[in-house]
Design a protein around this motif. Sequence first.
Motif, short mmCIF file in Angstrom:
data_model
loop_
_atom_site.label_atom_id
_atom_site.label_comp_id
_atom_site.label_asym_id
_atom_site.label_seq_id
_atom_site.Cartn_x
_atom_site.Cartn_y
_atom_site.Cartn_z
N PRO A 32 36.19 43.37 19.70
CA PRO A 32 35.41 42.60 19.85
C PRO A 32 34.58 43.38 20.56
O PRO A 32 34.52 44.35 21.10
CB PRO A 32 36.21 41.10 21.14
CG PRO A 32 37.39 41.85 21.54
CD PRO A 32 37.65 43.44 20.24
N GLU A 33 32.73 42.50 21.05
CA GLU A 33 32.10 43.43 21.31
C GLU A 33 31.49 42.16 22.57
O GLU A 33 31.75 41.12 22.23
CB GLU A 33 30.90 43.56 20.70
CG GLU A 33 31.61 44.73 19.54
CD GLU A 33 29.88 44.43 18.63
OE1 GLU A 33 29.20 44.21 18.11
OE2 GLU A 33 29.86 45.87 17.71
N TYR A 35 29.15 40.08 24.57
CA TYR A 35 28.22 39.05 24.01
C TYR A 35 26.85 39.55 25.09
O TYR A 35 26.84 40.17 25.84
CB TYR A 35 28.40 37.48 25.17
CG TYR A 35 27.39 36.20 24.42
CD1 TYR A 35 27.50 36.10 22.84
CD2 TYR A 35 25.89 36.51 24.79
CE1 TYR A 35 27.04 35.33 22.21
CE2 TYR A 35 24.97 35.44 23.71
CZ TYR A 35 25.63 35.10 22.97
OH TYR A 35 24.80 33.86 22.51
N PRO A 36 25.54 39.82 24.05
CA PRO A 36 24.82 40.68 24.41
C PRO A 36 23.69 38.74 24.74
O PRO A 36 22.60 38.51 24.63
CB PRO A 36 23.62 40.33 23.17
CG PRO A 36 24.30 39.82 21.87
CD PRO A 36 25.46 39.74 22.54
N PRO A 60 30.70 33.05 25.38
CA PRO A 60 29.95 32.37 23.85
C PRO A 60 29.74 31.09 23.46
O PRO A 60 28.81 30.38 23.06
CB PRO A 60 30.62 33.44 23.04
CG PRO A 60 31.01 34.55 23.96
CD PRO A 60 31.88 33.66 25.49
N ALA A 293 31.90 32.07 16.77
CA ALA A 293 32.07 33.10 18.12
C ALA A 293 34.01 32.24 18.20
O ALA A 293 34.71 31.99 18.03
CB ALA A 293 31.87 32.26 19.58
N ARG A 411 20.00 40.34 17.26
CA ARG A 411 20.79 40.95 17.90
C ARG A 411 22.25 40.26 18.20
O ARG A 411 23.49 40.52 18.25
CB ARG A 411 20.99 41.72 19.88
CG ARG A 411 20.10 42.49 19.51
CD ARG A 411 19.32 43.20 20.89
NE ARG A 411 20.53 43.49 21.75
CZ ARG A 411 20.11 43.88 23.19
NH1 ARG A 411 19.49 42.85 23.78
NH2 ARG A 411 21.57 43.57 23.91
N ILE A 412 22.12 38.66 18.23
CA ILE A 412 22.88 37.87 18.60
C ILE A 412 23.13 37.12 17.34
O ILE A 412 25.12 37.36 16.57
CB ILE A 412 22.10 36.52 19.35
CG1 ILE A 412 22.18 37.14 20.98
CG2 ILE A 412 23.09 35.45 19.26
CD1 ILE A 412 21.11 35.76 21.28
N TRP A 415 26.31 40.35 15.91
CA TRP A 415 27.42 39.65 17.23
C TRP A 415 28.37 38.78 16.77
O TRP A 415 29.64 39.01 16.84
CB TRP A 415 26.94 38.96 18.87
CG TRP A 415 28.00 39.47 20.13
CD1 TRP A 415 28.42 39.98 20.34
CD2 TRP A 415 29.19 38.05 19.84
NE1 TRP A 415 30.06 38.99 21.11
CE2 TRP A 415 29.99 38.10 20.87
CE3 TRP A 415 29.20 36.52 19.46
CZ2 TRP A 415 30.86 37.23 20.90
CZ3 TRP A 415 29.92 35.71 19.58
CH2 TRP A 415 30.37 35.98 20.69
N HIS A 416 27.51 37.62 16.30
CA HIS A 416 28.65 36.71 15.33
C HIS A 416 28.76 37.30 13.90
O HIS A 416 30.38 36.39 14.13
CB HIS A 416 27.88 35.48 15.37
CG HIS A 416 27.32 34.58 16.44
ND1 HIS A 416 28.44 33.85 16.94
CD2 HIS A 416 26.37 34.82 17.60
CE1 HIS A 416 27.77 33.36 18.20
NE2 HIS A 416 26.49 33.33 18.03
N ASN A 418 29.94 40.23 13.71
CA ASN A 418 30.97 40.73 14.24
C ASN A 418 32.76 40.67 14.78
O ASN A 418 33.65 40.81 14.52
CB ASN A 418 30.85 42.45 15.86
CG ASN A 418 32.02 43.16 15.92
OD1 ASN A 418 32.47 43.74 15.34
ND2 ASN A 418 32.66 42.42 16.97
N GLU A 419 32.33 38.86 14.93
CA GLU A 419 32.44 37.80 15.38
C GLU A 419 33.77 36.96 13.74
O GLU A 419 34.66 36.81 13.72
CB GLU A 419 32.52 36.84 16.27
CG GLU A 419 32.01 37.23 18.16
CD GLU A 419 33.45 37.42 18.80
OE1 GLU A 419 34.30 36.68 19.41
OE2 GLU A 419 33.50 38.18 18.80
#
Length: 507
Positions: A32-33, A35-36, A60, A293, A411-412, A415-416, A418-419
């Motif tokens: 997991p990363e 949240y930006p 998230p 998420a 960026r958001i 992130w999603h 990667n989720e």
Amino acid sequence: AGVEPSSDPENAPESDSGDWPEPQPLSARVEPEPYPFDALPATILAAVEEVAGFVKAPVPLVASSALAALSLACQAHIDVKRAERLQGPSGLFLLTIADSGERKSTCDGFFSSAIRPYQEDQAEAMKPVIERHEADMDAWAAERDGLLSAVRDAGKKGKPTDKPRADLADLQNHKPEPPRVPRMLLGDETPENLAWSLARHWPSAGVVSSEAGTVFGAHGMGKDSVMRNLALLNVLWDGGTHSVGRRTSESFTVKGARLTVALQVQEATLREFFSKSGALARGTGFLARFLVAWPESTQGHRPFTEAPENWPHLAAFHRRITEILNDPVSMDDEGALSPVVLSLATDAKEAWREYHDAIESELVSGGELYDVRDVASKTADNAVRLAALFQLFEHGMSGAIGLPAFEGASRIAAWHLNESRRFFGELALPAELADAARLDGWLFEHCQRERTHIVGKNHVRQRGPLRDGGRLDAAIRELSDLDRLRLMKEGKRLTIYLNPELLGAAL
């Protein structure tokens, strides 16, 4: 060499030998990363932090509630153009995978509380129009009844019925259309009711639910009808046209409608949905459209705090949402929306192209995104939708989408993505391995945070991701077989020792 530890609670040894072999890797684990936060526009960020500070739900989840309200308020006003022949809606589909009790309904309530008064005000303002329509319908029904009687009477008497039939057909073509009153916040609608609401009530709506099991586990998502219903939601995400044929009542067409979806679903429910629908949910691209998420639960870490007397940042968010809602919506005579089309500024277009191409290059066999290429192929689209929403929220509908809006949105969206890699990677595993991967991740985060490699088994069961004793024991055995942990018995207490090699310099 010491006693060899066992993962069997009954036969666990009473001390850790301290002699650890190299830990074996867990297959398909994506880390997991964080949240930006700072990618959100300042007003939205401040509101999210304010709500999260009080509700203490996973961040998230809080952010997704804010983005759902933003999408719902804006989607009727703007579409977004990525390039020539590439334009479409700005609405978002958001999916949070979490247990019940994570306070999604509470978060949704905070951020949608500007939308409900708008609906109520519009319904109040439209009362005279609604009453006039009801009177027109009464008059139309009375005229229709008269013509039907005329057709029947003429038939009984053997007289021609051509004239009353023609008059009846003409009257049917002039049936009074009901006024369109905003009905934007929908709950657990069946797909057909959703389509009807968009076609007949208001062409912009949001399905916002903390109990998405009624969507993913509903009768409408059985094997026989799942393809048809997934197709409807896919068409609505794309902004296309969808016709619903009925045998016993009026058929209708959804055209020019916009939809936001923000759901919370439990992992077990989603697994069951995949089991029932087979490859359809992935094959049709349904779940690929969602910003997924899968946050770590905050339950057990939410001490009570009094609500603040004032919510200045949330109030600022609501003021801007209300301003957007009060802008007139462009709609044709048939109720289809005609949103303004926002394009990307030159530098934002170049950034979008680079983002798109970077993702595309990883979709090849052996690429980092190959296993989630369905999701990844929609990510650049979701990034530009989010950028359009940020642009409207901060600067209105005039002008192009700027580079700062796209950079934050991308960026958001990343992130999603990667989720999605995390979740679908573990979904592809057998349930036992998925449990082991979740436990492994939780233990690593806990031990890193507490700067230890030792944790009581009872604490893991109470606070960790697996509350079921049998599933927890199976996951411990799996990780023990991979030399990632040991279960030790200390008197009557069972303690888990994480392999220190996993933590490295973190200790």
